[in-house]
Design a protein around this motif. Structure first.
Motif, PDB file in Angstrom:
ATOM      1  N   VAL A  15       0.845  -1.202   0.000  1.00 58.55           N
ATOM      2  CA  VAL A  15       0.000   0.000   0.000  1.00 58.55           C
ATOM      3  C   VAL A  15       0.878   1.249   0.000  1.00 58.55           C
ATOM      4  O   VAL A  15       0.652   2.180  -0.784  1.00 58.55           O
ATOM      5  CB  VAL A  15      -0.974  -0.011   1.193  1.00 58.55           C
ATOM      6  N   LEU A  64       0.974   4.087  -2.985  1.00 62.80           N
ATOM      7  CA  LEU A  64       0.681   5.496  -2.704  1.00 62.80           C
ATOM      8  C   LEU A  64       1.804   6.384  -3.242  1.00 62.80           C
ATOM      9  O   LEU A  64       1.546   7.450  -3.812  1.00 62.80           O
ATOM     10  CB  LEU A  64       0.473   5.718  -1.210  1.00 62.80           C
ATOM     11  N   ALA A  97      -1.100   6.390  -6.431  1.00 63.80           N
ATOM     12  CA  ALA A  97      -2.431   5.908  -6.052  1.00 63.80           C
ATOM     13  C   ALA A  97      -2.959   6.765  -4.903  1.00 63.80           C
ATOM     14  O   ALA A  97      -2.194   7.417  -4.186  1.00 63.80           O
ATOM     15  CB  ALA A  97      -2.367   4.443  -5.631  1.00 63.80           C
ATOM     16  N   THR A  98      -4.274   6.752  -4.711  1.00 67.55           N
ATOM     17  CA  THR A  98      -4.883   7.454  -3.588  1.00 67.55           C
ATOM     18  C   THR A  98      -5.710   6.474  -2.762  1.00 67.55           C
ATOM     19  O   THR A  98      -6.259   5.502  -3.295  1.00 67.55           O
ATOM     20  CB  THR A  98      -5.786   8.614  -4.060  1.00 67.55           C
ATOM     21  N   LEU A  99      -5.782   6.746  -1.475  1.00 60.24           N
ATOM     22  CA  LEU A  99      -6.548   5.906  -0.553  1.00 60.24           C
ATOM     23  C   LEU A  99      -8.033   6.203  -0.719  1.00 60.24           C
ATOM     24  O   LEU A  99      -8.454   7.359  -0.656  1.00 60.24           O
ATOM     25  CB  LEU A  99      -6.111   6.169   0.885  1.00 60.24           C
ATOM     26  N   LEU A 141      -7.718   1.306  -3.030  1.00 59.27           N
ATOM     27  CA  LEU A 141      -7.008   2.465  -3.568  1.00 59.27           C
ATOM     28  C   LEU A 141      -7.620   2.842  -4.911  1.00 59.27           C
ATOM     29  O   LEU A 141      -8.418   2.080  -5.470  1.00 59.27           O
ATOM     30  CB  LEU A 141      -5.523   2.127  -3.771  1.00 59.27           C
ATOM     31  N   GLU A 147     -10.822   2.228  -9.008  1.00 64.68           N
ATOM     32  CA  GLU A 147     -10.578   1.563  -7.739  1.00 64.68           C
ATOM     33  C   GLU A 147      -9.954   0.186  -7.939  1.00 64.68           C
ATOM     34  O   GLU A 147     -10.241  -0.502  -8.910  1.00 64.68           O
ATOM     35  CB  GLU A 147     -11.887   1.399  -6.946  1.00 64.68           C
TER      36      GLU A 147
END
Length: 128
Positions: free
Chosen positions: A81, A85, A89-91, A106, A113
């Motif tokens: 993860v 990021l 990528a975004t949470l 993510l 997603e």
């Protein structure tokens, strides 16, 4: 076998940029003739699951109906993860539980997603 999945296709705004992001995620490479601005980009992964990115004029507006679930092979879920990021990528949602189970949702650089699950080693440790 009568039919097989040749590749998984993503509609996107920028085929080369999104293909490059996923190449970083999966460790694959874009086809040699793919260049920025091309309407398509083909990502060949080491495992043989090709991803095709096709530029379309429409922006993504709703949640994916289909998504990828990733299982890290050389890192823990949490390490993966963090790596993703850093790639951009975004949470979206954190479904990790205190007992170590769960996953993280993510989004890639265009908002698609995907989930990161526990590694095989992490699964084996909790199943023992």
């Amino acid at each position: 076998m009568t039919t097989l999945v040749r590749h998984i296709t993503f509609d996107c705004r920028d085929a080369h940029a999104l293909g490059s992001f996923w190449a970083g995620v999966l460790g694959g490479s874009l086809a040699e003739d793919d260049a920025p601005g091309d309407p398509e980009a083909l990502l060949r992964t080491p495992e043989g699951t090709d991803l095709l990115f096709v530029a379309v004029p429409d922006a993504k507006t709703v949640k994916n109906r289909v998504h990828l679930d990733l299982q890290p092979q050389e890192r823990s879920r949490d390490e993966e993860v963090e790596r993703l990021l850093k790639l951009g990528a975004t949470l979206v949602a954190d479904h990790r539980r205190p007992d170590g189970l769960g996953w993280v949702t993510l989004a890639d650089i265009e908002g698609n997603e995907f989930c990161v699950e526990r590694s095989a080693a992490e699964r084996a440790a909790t199943d023992a």
